[in-house]
Design an enzyme around this catalytic site. Sequence first.
Site, PDB file in Angstrom:
ATOM      1  N   GLY A  46       0.727  -1.422   0.142  1.00 44.07           N
ATOM      2  CA  GLY A  46       0.470   0.187  -0.288  1.00 44.07           C
ATOM      3  C   GLY A  46       1.003   1.028   0.388  1.00 44.07           C
ATOM      4  N   GLN A  51       3.368  10.385   0.610  1.00 42.11           N
ATOM      5  CA  GLN A  51       4.409   9.356   0.390  1.00 42.11           C
ATOM      6  C   GLN A  51       5.930   9.467  -0.514  1.00 42.11           C
ATOM      7  OE1 GLN A  51       2.358   5.365   1.922  1.00 42.11           O
ATOM      8  NE2 GLN A  51       4.821   5.888   3.319  1.00 42.11           N
ATOM      9  N   CYS A  94       5.332   0.189   7.015  1.00 40.61           N
ATOM     10  CA  CYS A  94       5.746   1.181   6.441  1.00 40.61           C
ATOM     11  C   CYS A  94       7.084   1.827   5.628  1.00 40.61           C
ATOM     12  CB  CYS A  94       4.882   2.353   7.030  1.00 40.61           C
ATOM     13  SG  CYS A  94       4.818   3.998   6.217  1.00 40.61           S
ATOM     14  N   LEU A  95       6.552   2.130   4.366  1.00 41.94           N
ATOM     15  CA  LEU A  95       7.708   2.091   3.780  1.00 41.94           C
ATOM     16  C   LEU A  95       8.702   3.118   4.328  1.00 41.94           C
ATOM     17  CD1 LEU A  95       6.509   0.855  -0.350  1.00 41.94           C
ATOM     18  CD2 LEU A  95       7.437  -0.449   1.286  1.00 41.94           C
ATOM     19  N   HIS A 136      -4.671   2.120   7.815  1.00 39.45           N
ATOM     20  CA  HIS A 136      -3.541   2.608   7.439  1.00 39.45           C
ATOM     21  C   HIS A 136      -3.774   3.848   6.703  1.00 39.45           C
ATOM     22  CE1 HIS A 136       0.593   1.869   8.015  1.00 39.45           C
ATOM     23  NE2 HIS A 136       1.030   2.158   6.614  1.00 39.45           N
ATOM     24  N   GLU A 137      -3.964   3.310   4.942  1.00 42.20           N
ATOM     25  CA  GLU A 137      -3.058   4.044   3.963  1.00 42.20           C
ATOM     26  C   GLU A 137      -3.972   5.468   4.644  1.00 42.20           C
ATOM     27  OE1 GLU A 137      -0.714   3.670   2.504  1.00 42.20           O
ATOM     28  OE2 GLU A 137      -0.153   1.726   3.026  1.00 42.20           O
ATOM     29  N   HIS A 140      -2.736   7.878   6.835  1.00 37.20           N
ATOM     30  CA  HIS A 140      -1.105   9.300   5.593  1.00 37.20           C
ATOM     31  C   HIS A 140      -2.127   9.770   5.266  1.00 37.20           C
ATOM     32  CE1 HIS A 140       2.300   6.328   6.072  1.00 37.20           C
ATOM     33  NE2 HIS A 140       1.942   5.556   5.613  1.00 37.20           N
TER      34      HIS A 140
HETATM   35 NI    NI Z   1       2.520   3.634   5.629  1.00 33.44          NI
END
Ligand code: NI
Length: 181
Positions: A46, A51, A94-95, A136-137, A140
Amino acid sequence: MPIKPLIILPDPVLRQVSKPVERVDGALLKLADDMLETMYDAPGIGLAAIQVGEPLRMLVIDLAKEGETPAPHVFINPEVLESSDQRSVYEEGCLSIPDYYAEVERPAAVRVKYLDRDGKLLEMEAGGLMATCLQHEIDHLNGVLFIDHISKLKRDMVVKKFKKLAKDRAAGAKAAGRMVG
Ligand code: NI
């Protein structure tokens, strides 16, 4: 479709609240494709637009496992309409916080509305990993990270570690700069 650089903790950009998408047009879909490519390259399941530094309410998800046919989803202006009382725990990563994982408890199922890449208004009822990933996304998009859902002690440790890494990276870049003159 270029791979975009990822914004990494503690960059304050990650704390911005993203703006609603006003028009689903070619430029937006190009960004969605770039986000998917960036996510696959990482690899991740995701990614939110913020991000890659774009403060727009858009995210991409693909839960297909390695070797399975890709199943890319694009969610534009996603909104949680309903959350289950039942909760579940997943180990999240998380990236933007590479190589850090922690268990997070969230509602086990959600109903979300969103626009798809044709600009069509859709609803999805999600459970399991999709429910966790969507929450989660969507976090963000509101400047919230998964580490905000863990204990303050653990969070402070992670933030401290990433602040030091960022400082080391900056010092490394400076030293490299000196070497080339
Ligand atoms: Ni994340």
